[in-house]
Write an enzyme that holds these catalytic residues in place. Structure first.
Site, PDB file in Angstrom:
ATOM      1  N   CYS A  78       0.812  -1.412   0.157  1.00 52.06           N
ATOM      2  CA  CYS A  78       0.033  -0.040   0.178  1.00 52.06           C
ATOM      3  C   CYS A  78       0.718   1.329   0.009  1.00 52.06           C
ATOM      4  O   CYS A  78       1.605   1.677  -0.967  1.00 52.06           O
ATOM      5  CB  CYS A  78      -1.134  -0.048   1.237  1.00 52.06           C
ATOM      6  SG  CYS A  78      -2.257   1.149   0.976  1.00 52.06           S
ATOM      7  N   HIS A 166      -3.942  -5.327   0.156  1.00 50.49           N
ATOM      8  CA  HIS A 166      -3.123  -5.792   1.554  1.00 50.49           C
ATOM      9  C   HIS A 166      -3.301  -7.393   1.770  1.00 50.49           C
ATOM     10  O   HIS A 166      -4.129  -8.077   2.063  1.00 50.49           O
ATOM     11  CB  HIS A 166      -3.885  -5.192   2.870  1.00 50.49           C
ATOM     12  CG  HIS A 166      -3.629  -3.926   2.944  1.00 50.49           C
ATOM     13  ND1 HIS A 166      -2.632  -3.405   3.781  1.00 50.49           N
ATOM     14  CD2 HIS A 166      -4.313  -2.744   2.440  1.00 50.49           C
ATOM     15  CE1 HIS A 166      -2.863  -2.040   3.745  1.00 50.49           C
ATOM     16  NE2 HIS A 166      -3.703  -1.718   3.143  1.00 50.49           N
ATOM     17  N   GLU A 168      -1.853  -9.188   3.833  1.00 53.94           N
ATOM     18  CA  GLU A 168      -1.965  -9.660   5.120  1.00 53.94           C
ATOM     19  C   GLU A 168      -3.488  -9.892   5.634  1.00 53.94           C
ATOM     20  O   GLU A 168      -3.584 -10.541   6.664  1.00 53.94           O
ATOM     21  CB  GLU A 168      -0.989  -8.930   6.106  1.00 53.94           C
ATOM     22  CG  GLU A 168      -1.517  -7.346   6.485  1.00 53.94           C
ATOM     23  CD  GLU A 168      -1.360  -6.627   5.133  1.00 53.94           C
ATOM     24  OE1 GLU A 168      -0.893  -6.903   4.159  1.00 53.94           O
ATOM     25  OE2 GLU A 168      -1.516  -5.258   5.520  1.00 53.94           O
TER      26      GLU A 168
END
Ligand code: XMP
Length: 508
Positions: A78, A166, A168
């Site tokens: 990001c 993202h 994660e």
């Protein structure tokens, strides 16, 4: 140990990146972007996190790109990706529409080592106000969604990558594949970070640190202090002296049960019954923060007096875990104190003991895994969190020994029933609250005017946010009946259906 360094630019997801990397059995550390550690041979790669800033803002955090990019594998997530693009001469600007939520990959370059085994249409989680409008020369697109062409890139001839989304976050369905591709595939990290390897290296390090000295440690019955004690015990045996204080605010039978478990585990532990002293300082105190302060201060006094009886103690063992460490040196600084959570085991400076904190590098779920590997019983490892000030902050208003007894009975019925119905492990935290009001009821032909209790059960990951548990009605009905029938002085039971935020988990 092969290590990944995560540089934090203040994103809410930075800890999540670290937890996911650790799930791959690879060790990683989070450091603020402006406090980069020396990158030794053990460091195999670097990740730049996201950030609440736009990289075009005048006060935007500036990553230390020189010395990292081109030298070590680098993944920007990001903000990290946007900054890399801007730094290379690309154009980053405000998105026309704010890109937030689910999207699907419409183009994937599976030749790129980062994108190996990531399928077309893979769902990714976007959360950004800026977009990479144009990549610099020498940067190649490796994935796109229908609205974000430069969703991922690689710098040609380098192991430098950027992802606009993202990986994660749970909603990025192939996020773990992406992170594995980077950490294991690109960086070549060996997946050696396991509970067993942690135990071996930590025990070795503790032996070196402590030598032949004595260590004092305060046990609370909670997971962290128990695991810290067992690690120290394995390292230095009976040089470890544990102190377990009964503040009179624990659950029913908890002090004796837990003390017995500690002894069974071979710990050198002294139980200290200081209940009366705590009840005395709490007498007449109704304000929640004053209760916490009084309990914290009394705990330190009691612990301090006990610790002094251990002649020549040189070290204080503590169950500090990684989120506390990150928090205390974070980009944003320590977060605001909403409730002053006293630190069980905190000691006044004048004791001049050195600190040993064997869990400093672990997340909570890792502490549990290490605990299991150490052979600690599931009943101790899987226990719900319990606040340091105990039942005092679940008795609204003044705390008296009689109110503690009533609440212990109510709480015991609730917790025992959760266990009996197989619900205990599905709930993150549960307990009962004694309200400072009485209500009218009828029992047989008699009018009653007795106490009201509230039951609280929440689902959560880390206690920062929580939702109330949708426990089955039949179960709640049974618990309510049992409480009113068995606990003298209670004639009404309520169930708390508030989420955090805006409510908190505890009522005080
Ligand atoms: P709140 O009520 O802030 O609670 O939503 C979040 C978590 O923290 C625990 N808690 C405490 N723990 N000392 C502690 O050691 C305290 O004063 C304290 N207050 C709340 C609470 O039980 C929940 O797990």
């Amino acid at each position: 140990m092969d290590t990944i360094i995560i540089l934090d630019f203040g994103s809410q997801y930075t800890q999540l990146i670290a937890r996911k990397v650790r799930e791959l059995n690879v060790y990683c550390e989070i450091h603020p972007f402006n406090k980069v550690p020396v990158l030794g041979d053990d460091v195999k790669g670097v990740i730049f996190s996201g950030s609440p800033y736009s990289c075009n803002a005048a006060d935007a955090p500036v990553p230390p790109i020189e010395g990292i990019k081109g030298r070590l594998p680098l993944l920007g997530v990001c903000y990290g990706a946007q900054y890399l693009a801007k730094w290379g001469g690309g154009r980053v600007q405000k998105s026309q529409t704010r890109e937030y939520g689910r999207a699907n990959l419409q183009f994937v370059d599976n030749e790129c080592p980062l994108m190996k085994d990531v399928p077309m249409q893979s769902q990714v989680w976007m959360s950004h106000g800026d977009t990479i409008e144009q990549l610099p020369d020498g940067y190649r697109v490796i994935c796109s969604t229908s609205s974000v062409r430069n969703a991922g890139f690689q710098v040609e001839g380098e192991l430098t990558f950027g992802l606009q989304f993202h990986p994660e976050v749970h909603h990025s369905t192939d996020g773990m594949t992406l992170l594995r591709n980077f950490v294991v595939g690109v960086c070549g990290c060996r997946q050696e970070w396991t509970p067993q390897s942690f135990i071996e290296t930590t025990v070795e390090a503790l032996r070196r640190q402590v030598g032949n000295d004595k260590v004092v440690l305060g046990l609370s019955g909670g997971v962290d202090s128990t695991v810290a004690a067992m690690l120290l015990h394995r390292a230095v045996g009976n040089q470890l002296h544990c102190i377990f204080v009964d503040n009179g605010l624990l659950r029913k039978n908890e002090f004796n049960d837990v003390l017995e478990s500690y002894k069974d585990m071979g710990l050198n532990v002294k139980g200290v019954d200081a209940s009366q002293r705590f009840y005395e300082v709490l007498s007449g105190v109704t304000d929640p923060e004053r209760k916490r302060k009084a309990i914290g201060k009394t705990f330190v006094e009691v612990f301090d007096a006990e610790a002094k009886t251990i002649v020549d103690a040189k070290w204080l063992g503590q169950g500090t875990i990684y989120p506390d460490v990150i928090e205390s040196s974070s980009v944003k600084g320590p977060s605001q104190t909403i409730k002053s959570h006293h630190n069980v085991g905190g000691l006044p400076d004048y004791m001049k003991l050195g600190l040993v904190e064997p869990l400093r590098s672990l997340f909570k779920d890792e502490v549990r895994r290490v605990g299991r590997q150490l052979g600690i019983k599931d009943t101790l490892i899987g226990r719900h969190p319990f606040p340091g000030p105990g039942l005092a902050i679940r008795i609204l208003g003044e705390v008296t020994p009689e109110k503690v007894r009533v609440l212990q009975e109510v709480d015991d019925i609730f917790i025992t029933s959760l266990r009996k119905h197989g619900l205990y492990d599905k709930v993150w935290q549960a307990g009962a609250v004694l309200l400072p009001i009485q209500s009218v009821g009828v029992m047989g032909d008699e009018r009653t005017y007795e106490r009201v209790v509230a039951l609280r059960a929440v689902e959560s990951v880390d206690g920062m946010t929580a939702d109330w548990c949708h426990l089955p009605y039949d179960f709640l009905a049974q618990v309510s009946n049992d409480i009113i029938n068995c606990v003298k002085g209670v004639n009404r039971v309520c169930y708390d259906i508030s989420s955090k935020p805006p409510a908190t988990i505890e009522w005080e």
